[in-house]
Design a protein around this motif. Structure first.
Motif, short mmCIF file in Angstrom:
data_model
loop_
_atom_site.label_atom_id
_atom_site.label_comp_id
_atom_site.label_asym_id
_atom_site.label_seq_id
_atom_site.Cartn_x
_atom_site.Cartn_y
_atom_site.Cartn_z
N PHE A 1 43.02 34.25 77.22
CA PHE A 1 44.35 33.82 77.63
C PHE A 1 44.77 32.54 76.92
N PHE A 2 43.84 31.58 76.93
CA PHE A 2 44.18 30.30 76.32
C PHE A 2 44.11 30.36 74.80
N LYS A 3 43.45 31.40 74.30
CA LYS A 3 43.47 31.61 72.85
C LYS A 3 44.86 32.05 72.40
N THR A 4 45.45 33.01 73.13
CA THR A 4 46.76 33.53 72.74
C THR A 4 47.87 32.51 72.96
N MET A 5 47.61 31.55 73.85
CA MET A 5 48.62 30.52 74.11
C MET A 5 48.86 29.65 72.86
N SER A 6 47.89 29.62 71.93
CA SER A 6 47.97 28.67 70.82
C SER A 6 48.15 29.37 69.47
N ASN A 7 48.68 30.57 69.48
CA ASN A 7 48.80 31.33 68.24
C ASN A 7 49.82 30.74 67.27
N GLU A 8 50.70 29.92 67.78
CA GLU A 8 51.82 29.47 66.95
C GLU A 8 51.51 28.22 66.13
N VAL A 9 50.38 27.53 66.40
CA VAL A 9 50.13 26.24 65.77
C VAL A 9 48.82 26.25 65.02
N SER A 10 48.65 25.25 64.16
CA SER A 10 47.40 25.08 63.39
C SER A 10 46.79 23.76 63.80
N CYS A 11 45.49 23.77 64.09
CA CYS A 11 44.88 22.61 64.75
C CYS A 11 44.61 21.46 63.79
N ASN A 12 44.47 20.29 64.37
CA ASN A 12 44.15 19.07 63.65
C ASN A 12 42.70 19.11 63.20
N GLU A 13 42.42 18.69 61.96
CA GLU A 13 41.06 18.76 61.41
C GLU A 13 40.09 17.86 62.19
N LYS A 14 40.55 16.71 62.60
CA LYS A 14 39.71 15.79 63.36
C LYS A 14 39.29 16.44 64.68
N ASP A 15 40.25 17.09 65.34
CA ASP A 15 39.94 17.77 66.60
C ASP A 15 38.96 18.92 66.35
N LYS A 16 39.15 19.61 65.24
CA LYS A 16 38.29 20.75 64.92
C LYS A 16 36.85 20.31 64.74
N GLN A 17 36.63 19.24 64.01
CA GLN A 17 35.27 18.75 63.79
C GLN A 17 34.64 18.24 65.09
N ALA A 18 35.47 17.64 65.92
CA ALA A 18 34.96 17.18 67.22
C ALA A 18 34.48 18.35 68.07
N LEU A 19 35.24 19.46 68.05
CA LEU A 19 34.86 20.64 68.82
C LEU A 19 33.62 21.31 68.25
N LEU A 20 33.50 21.35 66.93
CA LEU A 20 32.30 21.92 66.31
C LEU A 20 31.07 21.10 66.66
N SER A 21 31.23 19.80 66.72
CA SER A 21 30.13 18.92 67.12
C SER A 21 29.76 19.17 68.58
N LEU A 22 30.78 19.39 69.42
CA LEU A 22 30.52 19.71 70.83
C LEU A 22 29.73 21.01 70.94
N LYS A 23 30.14 22.02 70.15
CA LYS A 23 29.47 23.33 70.21
C LYS A 23 28.00 23.23 69.84
N ARG A 24 27.69 22.37 68.81
CA ARG A 24 26.31 22.25 68.35
C ARG A 24 25.38 21.74 69.45
N GLY A 25 25.90 20.96 70.38
CA GLY A 25 25.07 20.44 71.46
C GLY A 25 24.95 21.37 72.66
N LEU A 26 25.82 22.40 72.69
CA LEU A 26 25.85 23.29 73.85
C LEU A 26 24.92 24.47 73.67
N ILE A 27 24.46 24.99 74.81
CA ILE A 27 23.74 26.27 74.84
C ILE A 27 24.73 27.34 75.27
N ASP A 28 24.85 28.38 74.46
CA ASP A 28 25.84 29.43 74.70
C ASP A 28 25.12 30.78 74.82
#
Length: 901
Positions: free
Chosen positions: A24-51
């Protein structure tokens, strides 16, 4: 539905919820392109998480982060503003890279598993957060005070983290914008000023502090400044005082008040009924007393009222008729009396009415239901009401749930039921119905899931009736004929205590029920006859089987070993013979076996010790022989061991100490894979009952059976001594070893068995003194030591002297209260004199006196017996004549031999 099916269903629901939330929240953001700084922050968050479920697989450096699952970006700035990661199952470490998301205002990590790690303190530096949800995510430790720096925070969810605590709440004073706080199940017992702190939040509308170990509502406070509070949830705390009057300060805002299960006491204060906007009030279960005030009628907007499980008395107030918005009214489990006000029938929106378990009296008629067209649930069981309506009455409602147990409905069968087309549960047990069930009733029940008409006097022949309900309880009526026909839907059938007759095999082997899914079958106390059939392969779903108290004969068929799911087997009080079939070894789930009062023979099989789930073993009143197998000591969960009235011999195994259920206290929370003493299905429970002889007379145990712990080995041929090891069975309540051939002394440490309520050692050959430690048994209410060889003084204690003299009769050398024999003379004869010569004289005189008394007693014991018993006298004379003839013949032969030589 089985446990595995339920688990799969829950997993699917969780998976769909998580997938929907992320997509749901994926489709909410189809119209925009994300900020690179935010993207790297999220990738760093993912590396620390267990999924573990790979639900963050879309978080890829090649993809636009505004299109990632669970990520929401601002449509204009393309900066990440929200993270929705609830129900993803993630864990691990929350990276400080979140601080790089400088526009993040919404963070939801709820319903995950962070493995009891602390809440990161750096979250308090995310100044733009307006929504923080960490609930039910398995965080632990101290709530970081830094969260108080989130001045823009409106919603704070930290509830259901059961190892989370706060040393104080003053850090919250910086949450100037807070509207919603959930700290449910967080330990707040160290914070005494929680109320004053929370009341300073002028914007706070909802406060959830259930199960927080709070101990005070500060009843001395006259004023609390909750100006905007709409929901106050304080359930599950330990206030232990009266409801304070400051609730009247909330009269202009409060909509919902939850004070259930909070140890509140005293009367319901008038201030509660000044909450003019209140819609929801829950005060169950507490310790409230007094009457329900007439001012209840002032709560014009009330839709839900639960005052159940208190000690409220007096009548139901007439003003209840003013509560026109009421949907649920729960007044059950109180001490309410008087009649039901007819104003209750004015509640046109009422859907659920629960008034059961009170002292209500009088008649209920059509007028009480005049406008209750929306009523779905009606429960008035366990009252003294008389449900007296016209035979042609058509109710205005369509009920789904009816519980009218133990009120007066009969003698006529309630014809108004025929109009109810939505009913799923019907309980009219013990309601005085004594007429014949009408012909329409059995067809009508085909859509009713559960029916309980037990303990009435309903008549009828069900031989050709087809039953379709899942649960059917017709116990204790006057039904007769052959068994009814069953559909595949029937899971519980209880037709005990009726007059069904005919061969049991006719029912068990009929083709029409070979696909049955029956879980509980109780046909005990009927007139069934014949031998047990070999059709058990069609009954493999059975868990509880009771065929007791009929006229069944023959052997237990080997094919019963096919009942591998069986937890409870009861064949008691029949004429069954033969031995216990070895196929029972396949029934590893056995928790209760009652095959007492039959004609079973052979030995108690040693393999019975392999049934490690066994709680109850009742084999009494059969013809078993041999020794008690030591393997029985492997039954560590055993609570009832009843082998009385057989022909067992040998010693009592000293390994009985290994039965830990009789030695160790029950844990507060018991985890069993199943409960062989009961079966639950929805609102219905099937409770096993058992007849035992704990205190010299037969008693029936049902709901209290789980608390019984008994060893009964009476009326056998057991010998040897009472094993001293038995004294470690600290939880044993009843011990009966009477009518055997036991010798030796009562174990000295028997007084350590503090839970003992009954001891019967009568009619054995026990000797010695009664151990003084018996006086420590403060729960002892039954004692029988009669007809043994005990001597000396009966120990002094409140219990031992309270028993009748019959408890000690047949022990000639026993003395002291309550026996009429005084101990003074015996004690004086044992005292030693201080002068040596006198002492010697006393010893000699005692010796000769004793020898004389012994000779006289022995002489007259023999001569007296011969004098009074003709058979013995003739036998004795014949024996002496035979001895004389033998001596004469042998003497003559020897003399002739000597003369010849």
């Amino acid at each position: 539905m089985g446990a595995s099916d339920a688990t799969h269903m829950l997993f699917l629901l969780w998976f769909f919820a998580a997938t929907f939330s992320l997509s749901f929240f994926k489709t909410m953001s189809n119209e925009v392109s994300c900020n690179e700084k935010d993207k790297q922050a999220l990738l760093s968050l993912k590396r620390g998480l267990i999924d573990p479920f790979n639900l963050l697989s879309s978080w890829s450096s090649q993809e636009d982060c505004c299109r990632w699952d669970g990520v929401h970006c601002d449509n204009k700035t393309s900066r990440v503003t929200e993270l929705h990661l609830a129900y993803t199952g993630i864990g691990g470490e929350i990276s400080r890279s979140l601080l790089e998301l400088e526009f993040l205002n919404y963070l939801d990590l709820s319903f995950n598993d962070f493995n009891r790690t602390p809440i990161p303190t750096f979250l308090g530096s995310m100044g733009n957060l307006t929504h923080l949800d960490l609930s039910d995510a398995n965080f632990s430790g101290l709530i970081p005070h830094q969260l108080g720096n989130l001045s823009s925070l409106c919603y704070l969810y930290l509830g259901s983290n059961f190892d989370l605590y706060a040393d104080n709440l003053y850090w919250m004073s910086g949450l100037f914008s807070i509207r919603y706080i959930d700290l449910s199940s967080v330990d707040l017992h160290k914070e005494a000023d929680w109320l004053q702190i929370m009341s300073k939040f002028s914007s706070l509308s909802e406060l959830y502090l259930s199960n927080c170990k709070l101990d005070s509502l500060n009843p001395s406070l006259g004023f609390v400044n909750f100006t905007s509070l709409q929901v106050l949830y304080l359930s599950g705390n330990h206030f232990n005082h009266e409801i304070p009057n400051w609730f009247s300060n909330l009269s202009t805002s409060l909509l919902k008040l939850y004070l259930d299960d909070s140890s509140l006491k005293g009367e319901i204060p008038p201030s509660i009924f000044n909450l003019e906007k209140l819609e929801y009030l829950s005060l169950y279960p507490n310790h409230l007393i007094g009457k329900i005030p007439e001012s209840l009628g002032q709560l014009k907007h009330l839709t839900y009222l639960d005052l159940s499980f208190n000690s409220l008395n007096g009548p139901i107030p007439l003003s209840v008729g003013n509560l026109s918005h009421m949907r649920t009214l729960s007044l059950n489990q109180n001490q309410l009396n008087g009649t039901i006000p007819k104003s209750l029938g004015l509640l046109s929106n009422l859907e659920e009415l629960y008034i059961q378990n009170n002292f209500l009296t009088g008649t209920i008629n059509e007028g009480h239901f005049k406008k209750l067209s929306k009523l779905k649930d009606l429960s008035m069981s366990q009252t003294q009401l008389f449900f007296n309506v016209n035979s042609n009455w058509v109710p205005p409602f369509q009920l789904e749930y009816v519980s009218m147990s133990s009120i007066k409905i009969g003698p006529n069968f309630p014809s108004w039921l025929q109009s109810q087309r939505s009913l799923g549960f019907l309980d009219m047990s013990t309601s005085g119905i004594s007429s014949k069930a009408p012909s329409w009733f059995w067809n009508w029940t085909s859509n009713v899931e559960a029916i309980d008409l037990s303990d009435n006097h309903i008549e009828g022949d069900l031989s050709n009736i087809f039953l379709n309900s899942t649960v059917i309880n017709l116990r204790s009526n006057h039904f007769k004929g052959r068994f009814p026909l069953l559909s595949e839907n029937v899971k519980v059938l209880n037709i005990a205590n009726n007059s069904y007759s005919g061969p049991i095999s006719t029912f068990l082997c009929q083709k029409v029920i070979r696909k049955n899914k029956l879980v509980v079958l109780d046909v005990s106390n009927n007139l069934l006859s014949g031998e047990l059939s070999h059709c058990w392969r069609y009954w493999k779903s059975l868990i509880h089987l009771n065929l007791g108290s009929n006229s069944l004969a023959g052997r237990i068929p080997y094919s019963m070993g096919a009942l591998v799911n069986l937890q409870s087997l009861r064949l008691q009080n029949n004429n069954i013979s033969g031995d216990i079939p070895s196929s029972f070894k396949n029934c590893s789930n056995f928790g209760l076996i009652d095959i007492g009062n039959n004609h079973l023979t052979g030995i108690i099989p040693p393999w019975i010790g392999e049934m490690t789930n066994l709680l109850v073993l009742r084999l009494r009143s059969n013809e078993f022989k041999g020794r008690i197998p030591p393997q029985i000591c492997q039954l560590s969960s055993l609570r009832v061991l009843d082998l009385a009235d057989n022909s067992l011999f040998g010693v009592i195994p000293n390994c009985l100490k290994n039965i830990s259920a009789m030695a160790l206290p029950e844990p507060n929370i018991q985890v069993f894979p199943f409960d062989p003493l009961k079966y639950m299905y929805g609102y219905v429970s099937y409770i096993e009952n058992l007849k035992l002889v704990p205190k010299g007379k037969e008693l029936e145990y049902a709901r209290n059976l789980e608390f019984v712990k008994i060893i009964d080995l009476s009326n056998n041929n057991l010998s040897g001594s009472i094993p001293t090891e038995i004294c470690v069975l600290f939880e044993l309540r009843f011990l009966n070893l009477s009518r055997n051939h036991l010798m030796g002394k009562i174990p000295e440490k028997i007084g350590s068995m503090k839970e003992l309520e009954s001891i019967d050692l009568s009619r054995n050959h026990l000797s010695g003194i009664i151990p003084p430690s018996v006086s420590n048994l403060t729960f002892l209410s039954y004692l029988d030591l009669s007809y043994n060889n005990f001597y000396g003084r009966i120990p002094s204690s409140t219990q031992l002297q309270s028993f009748d003299a019959l408890s000690y009769v047949g022990n000639p050398q026993l003395c002291g209260d309550p026996l009429p024999k005084n101990c003074t003379i015996e004690e004086e004869s044992l005292k030693r004199s201080p002068i040596g010569s006198a002492e010697d004289d006393s010893i000699n005189s005692s010796f000769y006196l004793g020898m004389g008394v012994g000779f006289a007693a022995g002489f007259w014991a023999i001569c007296g017996a011969l004098f009074f018993n003709r058979t013995w006298r003739h036998s004795c004379f014949r024996f002496s004549d035979d001895i004389r003839d033998w001596i004469y013949v042998n003497t003559v032969i020897k003399l002739n031999w000597l003369l010849k030589s």
